[in-house]
Enzyme design. Structure first.
Site, PDB file in Angstrom:
ATOM      1  N   TYR A   1      -3.036  61.312  34.700  1.00 20.79           N
ATOM      2  CA  TYR A   1      -2.046  61.964  33.839  1.00 20.79           C
ATOM      3  C   TYR A   1      -1.039  60.952  33.312  1.00 20.79           C
ATOM      4  O   TYR A   1      -0.757  60.904  32.108  1.00 20.79           O
ATOM      5  CB  TYR A   1      -1.329  63.074  34.609  1.00 20.79           C
ATOM      6  CG  TYR A   1      -0.165  63.647  33.852  1.00 20.79           C
ATOM      7  CD1 TYR A   1      -0.376  64.525  32.790  1.00 20.79           C
ATOM      8  CD2 TYR A   1       1.150  63.304  34.163  1.00 20.79           C
ATOM      9  CE1 TYR A   1       0.692  65.035  32.066  1.00 20.79           C
ATOM     10  CE2 TYR A   1       2.219  63.816  33.454  1.00 20.79           C
ATOM     11  CZ  TYR A   1       1.984  64.679  32.411  1.00 20.79           C
ATOM     12  OH  TYR A   1       3.044  65.180  31.691  1.00 20.79           O
TER      13      TYR A   1
ATOM     14  N   LYS B   1      -0.202  59.690  29.347  1.00 24.67           N
ATOM     15  CA  LYS B   1       1.113  59.747  28.716  1.00 24.67           C
ATOM     16  C   LYS B   1       1.573  58.369  28.259  1.00 24.67           C
ATOM     17  O   LYS B   1       2.265  58.235  27.234  1.00 24.67           O
ATOM     18  CB  LYS B   1       2.130  60.386  29.664  1.00 24.67           C
ATOM     19  CG  LYS B   1       1.892  61.884  29.880  1.00 24.67           C
ATOM     20  CD  LYS B   1       1.967  62.662  28.576  1.00 24.67           C
ATOM     21  CE  LYS B   1       1.748  64.150  28.772  1.00 24.67           C
ATOM     22  NZ  LYS B   1       1.906  64.932  27.529  1.00 24.67           N
TER      23      LYS B   1
END
Length: 264
Positions: A152, A156
């Site tokens: 994750y 980002k």
């Protein structure tokens, strides 16, 4: 009667995306909203009223077919998209080697592949007419190696970097690109990512309505980036001066499941 401007918001069924959709409606935009869950149908009904028009689509934006279905809906309206808010995203907690690869792939395909593809399709149309605003929802997580959220945080980091580069490429074109970088926000993220048994999952969180408001104002102003909240601003600045190993260790304390936060 002159048509309202049109905004396209992904991941609009809950959380920050839902708040973005409400803001667009309040500011006089017709809406195309999309998400991969049935709740998007209820959001569309909630937002419709008066002469406001809302088109909703339940689709999987981790797939090229899902992105193309959404873009196809927009094209059939034969109206320009004035605002694109690329908010759809997924999280995944836990140790990387213990995660199911199909879930890993879906995080990457939703956060990165789907966002990039949709942004290119819509961005080309905006550039051709010399007008449009794009907001990409990145995160301050992109500054931090995400122990127990490795994939994750990596996605980002990509989005933060991608949005900054695209903003520079489109300088002077009439199209602006804004990267919204929130911190821990009170959404369904932690439940869906399987992180309710972590310190981050239990911690105080930012209000998604306020995060969306700050992001929306930055979008309308044509700002290239916005980090919401003074704590997040401080954290993002500190992260750029802190060794990667220390950032990863710090994130472990927040994101590791109960009992796994201590270093080996």
């Amino acid at each position: 009667m002159r048509a309202r401007p049109l905004a396209l918001v992904t991941g609009a069924s809950t959380g920050i995306g839902y708040e973005f959709a409400k803001l667009c409606a309040e500011r006089g935009y017709d809406l195309i909203i999309a998400a991969d869950e049935a709740e998007i149908l209820h959001v569309a009904e909630e937002l419709r009223g008066g002469d406001l028009r809302v088109w909703e689509l339940r689709c999987d934006l981790s797939t090229m077919a899902g992105v193309e279905a959404l873009y196809g809906l927009a094209r059939r309206l034969t109206r320009p998209i004035d605002i694109l808010i690329a908010n759809a995203g997924r999280g995944l907690g836990g140790a990387f080697l213990e995660q199911d690869y199909a879930e890993i792939r879906r995080v990457i395909d939703t956060n990165v592949t789907g966002t990039v593809y949709l942004t290119q399709l819509v961005g080309r149309d905006m550039r051709s007419r010399g007008a449009g605003r794009i907001l990409v929802v990145g995160s301050i997580a992109g500054y931090i190696p995400g122990s127990f959220q490795a994939v994750y945080h990596g996605t980002k980091a990509f989005l933060d970097n991608f949005a900054a580069a695209l903003a520079d490429e489109l300088e002077g074109s009439g199209v602006t690109v804004t990267c919204l970088m929130p911190g821990v926000t009170d959404t369904e993220f932690f439940r869906r990512a399987g992180m309710l048994d972590t310190q981050a999952g239990r911690s105080a969180k930012d209000d998604p309505a306020e995060v969306a408001r700050q992001g929306f104002e930055a979008l309308l102003e044509g700002r290239r980036e916005i980090v919401t909240g003074w704590r997040n601003k401080l954290l993002s600045m500190t992260a750029q001066l802190t060794p990667a190993w220390l950032l990863a260790w710090s994130n472990r304390q927040l994101s590791a499941p109960d009992g796994r936060g201590k270093s080996h």
